[in-house]
Design a protein around this motif. Structure first.
Motif, PDB file in Angstrom:
ATOM      1  N   LEU A   7       0.836  -1.191   0.000  1.00 15.39           N
ATOM      2  CA  LEU A   7       0.000   0.000   0.000  1.00 15.39           C
ATOM      3  C   LEU A   7       0.875   1.245   0.000  1.00 15.39           C
ATOM      4  O   LEU A   7       1.991   1.241   0.530  1.00 15.39           O
ATOM      5  CB  LEU A   7      -0.908   0.009   1.233  1.00 15.39           C
ATOM      6  N   PRO A   8       0.389   2.335  -0.580  1.00 14.22           N
ATOM      7  CA  PRO A   8       1.105   3.605  -0.472  1.00 14.22           C
ATOM      8  C   PRO A   8       1.229   4.009   0.989  1.00 14.22           C
ATOM      9  O   PRO A   8       0.468   3.540   1.839  1.00 14.22           O
ATOM     10  CB  PRO A   8       0.224   4.579  -1.259  1.00 14.22           C
ATOM     11  N   PRO A   9       2.189   4.856   1.331  1.00 16.61           N
ATOM     12  CA  PRO A   9       2.394   5.247   2.731  1.00 16.61           C
ATOM     13  C   PRO A   9       1.118   5.791   3.370  1.00 16.61           C
ATOM     14  O   PRO A   9       0.521   6.745   2.886  1.00 16.61           O
ATOM     15  CB  PRO A   9       3.475   6.331   2.639  1.00 16.61           C
ATOM     16  N   GLY A  10       0.679   5.153   4.460  1.00 14.46           N
ATOM     17  CA  GLY A  10      -0.479   5.623   5.199  1.00 14.46           C
ATOM     18  C   GLY A  10      -1.813   5.434   4.517  1.00 14.46           C
ATOM     19  O   GLY A  10      -2.815   5.996   4.949  1.00 14.46           O
ATOM     20  N   ALA A  11      -1.878   4.631   3.461  1.00 14.69           N
ATOM     21  CA  ALA A  11      -3.104   4.520   2.680  1.00 14.69           C
ATOM     22  C   ALA A  11      -4.095   3.557   3.323  1.00 14.69           C
ATOM     23  O   ALA A  11      -3.738   2.699   4.136  1.00 14.69           O
ATOM     24  CB  ALA A  11      -2.783   4.054   1.259  1.00 14.69           C
ATOM     25  N   LEU A  12      -5.372   3.705   2.934  1.00 16.05           N
ATOM     26  CA  LEU A  12      -6.404   2.749   3.316  1.00 16.05           C
ATOM     27  C   LEU A  12      -6.206   1.459   2.533  1.00 16.05           C
ATOM     28  O   LEU A  12      -5.668   1.458   1.426  1.00 16.05           O
ATOM     29  CB  LEU A  12      -7.795   3.313   3.013  1.00 16.05           C
ATOM     30  N   THR A 203      14.362  10.561   0.599  1.00 17.02           N
ATOM     31  CA  THR A 203      15.415  10.722   1.610  1.00 17.02           C
ATOM     32  C   THR A 203      14.905  11.698   2.661  1.00 17.02           C
ATOM     33  O   THR A 203      13.935  12.437   2.433  1.00 17.02           O
ATOM     34  CB  THR A 203      16.720  11.264   0.987  1.00 17.02           C
ATOM     35  N   ASP A 204      15.577  11.703   3.795  1.00 17.67           N
ATOM     36  CA  ASP A 204      15.174  12.576   4.894  1.00 17.67           C
ATOM     37  C   ASP A 204      15.261  14.040   4.445  1.00 17.67           C
ATOM     38  O   ASP A 204      16.345  14.526   4.097  1.00 17.67           O
ATOM     39  CB  ASP A 204      16.091  12.335   6.090  1.00 17.67           C
ATOM     40  N   PRO A 205      14.149  14.766   4.445  1.00 13.20           N
ATOM     41  CA  PRO A 205      14.178  16.164   3.995  1.00 13.20           C
ATOM     42  C   PRO A 205      14.787  17.111   5.018  1.00 13.20           C
ATOM     43  O   PRO A 205      14.978  18.300   4.721  1.00 13.20           O
ATOM     44  CB  PRO A 205      12.702  16.483   3.765  1.00 13.20           C
ATOM     45  N   GLY A 206      15.075  16.596   6.236  1.00 18.11           N
ATOM     46  CA  GLY A 206      15.695  17.433   7.246  1.00 18.11           C
ATOM     47  C   GLY A 206      14.685  18.165   8.106  1.00 18.11           C
ATOM     48  O   GLY A 206      13.514  18.311   7.747  1.00 18.11           O
ATOM     49  N   GLU A 216       4.994  13.254   5.227  1.00 21.40           N
ATOM     50  CA  GLU A 216       5.126  12.287   4.125  1.00 21.40           C
ATOM     51  C   GLU A 216       6.348  11.397   4.321  1.00 21.40           C
ATOM     52  O   GLU A 216       6.294  10.186   4.058  1.00 21.40           O
ATOM     53  CB  GLU A 216       5.201  13.033   2.797  1.00 21.40           C
ATOM     54  N   TRP A 217       7.452  11.973   4.786  1.00 18.56           N
ATOM     55  CA  TRP A 217       8.657  11.190   5.011  1.00 18.56           C
ATOM     56  C   TRP A 217       8.439  10.147   6.110  1.00 18.56           C
ATOM     57  O   TRP A 217       8.882   8.989   5.998  1.00 18.56           O
ATOM     58  CB  TRP A 217       9.818  12.116   5.370  1.00 18.56           C
ATOM     59  N   ILE A 218       7.716  10.522   7.152  1.00 19.61           N
ATOM     60  CA  ILE A 218       7.422   9.572   8.226  1.00 19.61           C
ATOM     61  C   ILE A 218       6.599   8.400   7.682  1.00 19.61           C
ATOM     62  O   ILE A 218       6.855   7.230   8.004  1.00 19.61           O
ATOM     63  CB  ILE A 218       6.673  10.285   9.374  1.00 19.61           C
ATOM     64  N   ALA A 219       5.622   8.697   6.842  1.00 17.43           N
ATOM     65  CA  ALA A 219       4.805   7.638   6.257  1.00 17.43           C
ATOM     66  C   ALA A 219       5.622   6.763   5.312  1.00 17.43           C
ATOM     67  O   ALA A 219       5.411   5.542   5.237  1.00 17.43           O
ATOM     68  CB  ALA A 219       3.619   8.250   5.515  1.00 17.43           C
ATOM     69  N   SER A 223       6.157   2.674   5.404  1.00 12.22           N
ATOM     70  CA  SER A 223       5.901   1.783   4.277  1.00 12.22           C
ATOM     71  C   SER A 223       7.122   0.934   3.926  1.00 12.22           C
ATOM     72  O   SER A 223       6.989  -0.153   3.369  1.00 12.22           O
ATOM     73  CB  SER A 223       5.458   2.585   3.045  1.00 12.22           C
ATOM     74  N   ARG A 224       8.319   1.419   4.271  1.00 10.65           N
ATOM     75  CA  ARG A 224       9.545   0.664   4.024  1.00 10.65           C
ATOM     76  C   ARG A 224       9.815  -0.365   5.123  1.00 10.65           C
ATOM     77  O   ARG A 224      10.750  -1.151   5.031  1.00 10.65           O
ATOM     78  CB  ARG A 224      10.739   1.627   3.947  1.00 10.65           C
ATOM     79  N   GLY A 225       8.987  -0.349   6.171  1.00 10.15           N
ATOM     80  CA  GLY A 225       9.235  -1.239   7.294  1.00 10.15           C
ATOM     81  C   GLY A 225      10.210  -0.695   8.305  1.00 10.15           C
ATOM     82  O   GLY A 225      10.610  -1.397   9.240  1.00 10.15           O
ATOM     83  N   GLU A 226      10.603   0.561   8.173  1.00 10.83           N
ATOM     84  CA  GLU A 226      11.541   1.195   9.104  1.00 10.83           C
ATOM     85  C   GLU A 226      10.750   1.928  10.186  1.00 10.83           C
ATOM     86  O   GLU A 226      10.739   3.153  10.287  1.00 10.83           O
ATOM     87  CB  GLU A 226      12.458   2.153   8.333  1.00 10.83           C
ATOM     88  N   HIS A 227      10.080   1.123  11.026  1.00 12.43           N
ATOM     89  CA  HIS A 227       9.121   1.681  11.980  1.00 12.43           C
ATOM     90  C   HIS A 227       9.813   2.450  13.109  1.00 12.43           C
ATOM     91  O   HIS A 227       9.344   3.527  13.510  1.00 12.43           O
ATOM     92  CB  HIS A 227       8.256   0.550  12.538  1.00 12.43           C
ATOM     93  N   VAL A 228      10.887   1.898  13.644  1.00 17.19           N
ATOM     94  CA  VAL A 228      11.581   2.597  14.723  1.00 17.19           C
ATOM     95  C   VAL A 228      12.106   3.940  14.217  1.00 17.19           C
ATOM     96  O   VAL A 228      12.024   4.973  14.915  1.00 17.19           O
ATOM     97  CB  VAL A 228      12.731   1.730  15.264  1.00 17.19           C
ATOM     98  N   GLU A 229      12.615   3.945  13.001  1.00 16.31           N
ATOM     99  CA  GLU A 229      13.098   5.189  12.415  1.00 16.31           C
ATOM    100  C   GLU A 229      11.966   6.193  12.210  1.00 16.31           C
ATOM    101  O   GLU A 229      12.165   7.415  12.347  1.00 16.31           O
ATOM    102  CB  GLU A 229      13.797   4.911  11.083  1.00 16.31           C
TER     103      GLU A 229
END
Length: 637
Positions: A7-12, A203-206, A216-219, A223-229
């Motif tokens: 799914l897209p980041p944060g999508a239903l 990439t991290d927009p800073g 959007e970066w958090i989402a 979606s990449r599975g990098e939840h702790v990050e």
């Protein structure tokens, strides 16, 4: 096997997105929003509630409230009711999903509280998955009984989320879309069109990035599975200390990895901190729990040691460790569906509720709300080796065949022959059995969605446009079977004039009168069905008579029908039921079977006539005259 597309980041999910698309089209029609808004702006909150199918008890009157709770509570209540937007409340009320568009079963939403020990304003719905989509406004104690008809009610606290029902605070709906006070919203262009995947950050927009890009970066990290990050990027203090092992029934469960717990659920992390601050400011505490696993849950705590810069701390806990800590409200846990639908291009800003559009896109043109019903389009059907077009027209599903051809096919079916093509389609349309072309399935589903949500103007408009009233759904239910879902007074005479069978049975063998009795149909509907000739010597699939069903659901408002059935058809129904109910009689409401006041029906009719004169006709309150939570007021929710 091909793995499912992520799914897209944060999508239903696709299923939820489909359900929410139908909810936004059918559940709160444009005419309802228009009428409720007009009444609210004119200062008539009761008329606004009537337009939005929100039932108001007689005792919810500021003068009577002043007698019970004092003038200060009455004044605050009157101010809230003056700005109450019941149509906006319906727009945001929790939904079942899972293929359904109806309200979540058995919910009580607390809207406002008046003092530490004072009453609360709340709204409830019926404990029925496919029942009437009506709500009931109530003012009463904060601690209430949590069951009705044996169904547990779940309570949600919206006292810190007035944006969902208070027109004065609707601009705060932007917070439900993301931590963005101004500018574009996450995943959307300023005009509401969705960003493409290439436009999302990779990439991290800073820390200097605008809030929308940061969300959007958090989402994307999620979606990449990098939840702790993702938690770290959201500025949340995640305590990764494992939850210690626990022994139950001589079995020791391993310790819980917090990094594993945060992979469950779909929290909008970018909104968590501001939402927790609102809860704190509203006096709802600083700690909440979120069940994410059958064994574990996440605890969120707003550390307000530095009130100017509070910190959100999150840790893992064993479920049941401290049930006194409240759950995190669902509106914080879940994404605002409107944003997700916009992202997928399933809806446009102008089709949203006008208050929602004004909050999310303040520069956009005024919204018109959901569109009304669409005219039936011809549908192609393969018939005898050629393609024919069938269409609902002049009250029938019209087929391009002569009367003689239709009579011949009817005779063939009567003698056990097999029909096909246009005639098989006609049969499936009017019986609910057999296959229909997908386009006709969609048209049928559209009609019954309008019925489910009580949209009588839409149903009448479709019938006026020539729709066949003999249509039945896949369960064999026709429009007569579903009269309990909407205002029947205009529709019932029309259906009877069209020749519909008042005693027709669906695939479960149930008649319209039986459905009205079992599914909280109003006494007015039951009386009108009886006056039209509905039979009362019927039993349901369990062999229960109407009298027994009335007892089963303790429908005191239908005591007149129970007595009539017992008098005219003694012994009708299942023998085991009466003995079973006698054993359970201690759980029955004493006096539920008492005769109502002699003039109750007459007064009800007079009230309805007055409503008609004011142009605000509505069905009687399906909850009945009594508050459904009157019993055991000291019980904790």
């Amino acid at each position: 096997m091909t793995p499912p597309m992520p799914l897209p980041p944060g999508a239903l999910s696709p299923a939820d997105a489909s359900a929410w698309t139908r909810i936004r089209r059918f559940a709160v029609p444009g005419w309802m929003i228009e009428r409720a808004t007009e009444a609210r702006l004119a200062g008539d909150w009761r008329a606004a509630c009537a337009a939005a199918a929100v039932d108001v008890p007689d005792d919810l009157d500021p003068e009577r409230v002043a007698e019970r709770h004092g003038p200060e509570v009455a004044a605050r209540l009157a101010d809230d009711l003056r700005h109450f937007a019941p149509d906006l409340l319906r727009w945001h009320f929790p939904r079942t999903l899972g293929g359904h568009t109806t309200f979540a079963v058995g919910r009580r939403v607390v809207l406002a509280g008046y003092g530490t020990d004072g009453p609360v304003l709340s709204v409830t719905n019926l404990p029925m998955l496919e029942g009437p989509q009506r709500l009931r406004l109530d003012l009463g104690p904060a601690r209430r009984a949590d069951t009705l008809h044996g169904v547990t009610y779940l309570q949600e606290d919206w006292t810190a989320a007035r944006r969902f029902w208070d027109a004065r605070r609707s601009a705060e709906l932007r917070l439900s879309a993301g931590p963005v006070a101004t500018g574009r919203l996450p995943f959307l262009h300023p005009d509401g069109t969705p960003l493409t995947s290439d436009e999302l950050p990779d990439t991290d927009p800073g820390p200097s990035a605008d809030p929308a890009t940061r969300a959007e970066w958090i989402a994307v990290l999620h979606s990449r599975g990098e939840h702790v990050e993702a938690y770290a990027a959201a500025g949340l203090d995640l305590d990764r200390t494992p939850v210690p092992p626990r022994t139950r029934s001589r079995y020791t469960y391993p310790e819980l990895d917090v990094a594993g717990l945060v992979t469950h659920g779909a929290l909008d992390l970018s909104r968590l901190a501001p939402e927790l601050r609102l809860l704190w400011n509203a006096g709802r505490g600083t700690s909440f729990r979120l069940p994410v696993h059958w064994r574990g849950e996440l605890w969120t705590t707003l550390d307000v040691t530095d009130a100017d810069a509070p910190v959100v701390r999150i840790a893992g806990r064993e479920r049941g460790q401290d049930d006194a800590v409240p759950f995190l409200p669902s509106y914080i846990r879940q994404h605002l569906p409107d944003i997700q639908l916009l992202r997928e291009g399933r809806i446009r800003p102008e089709a949203l509720h006008p208050l929602v559009t004004a909050a999310l896109f303040p520069e956009a043109a005024p919204a018109t709300g959901p569109a009304g019903p669409r005219a039936a389009e011809p549908v192609r059907v393969r018939c005898g080796g050629v393609w024919h077009e069938v269409v609902s027209r002049d009250g029938v599903l019209d087929v391009p065949h002569t009367r003689e051809e239709q009579q011949r096919e009817q005779a063939l079916r009567a003698f056990g022959g097999t029909i096909s093509g246009c005639f098989a389609t006609q049969l499936a349309w009017t019986t609910g059995e057999g296959r229909l072309p997908r386009a006709l399935q969609a048209q049928r589903r559209e009609l019954f969605e309008y019925v489910q949500h009580g949209d009588i103007p839409a149903v009448m408009a479709l019938l006026d446009a020539g729709w066949d009233p003999h249509v039945r759904d896949r369960r064999g239910r026709g429009l007569l079977h579903l009269l309990h879902l909407l205002d029947h007074r205009e529709l019932l005479p029309r259906l009877l004039a069209a020749g519909l069978d008042l005693n027709a049975r669906d695939r479960a063998g149930v008649t319209p009168l039986q459905v009205a009795v079992a599914q909280q149909g109003s006494p007015a509907l039951v009386r009108d069905l009886l006056d039209a000739g509905a039979r009362i010597d019927v039993v349901d699939e369990m062999g229960l008579s109407l009298a027994q069903v009335i007892r089963q659901y303790q429908r005191r408002d239908l005591a007149f029908l129970r007595r009539r059935v017992l008098k005219e058809y003694p012994g009708l129904g299942s023998d085991w039921f009466e003995g079973y109910m006698d054993e359970r009689s201690r759980d029955e409401d004493p006096g539920w079977d008492e005769e109502p006041e002699p003039d109750q029906h007459q007064d009800q009719d007079e009230d309805q006539d007055q409503d008609l004169d004011r142009g605000q006709a509505q069905e009687p309150d399906p909850f009945g005259d009594a508050d459904p939570f009157d019993k055991d007021e000291d019980a904790s929710v």
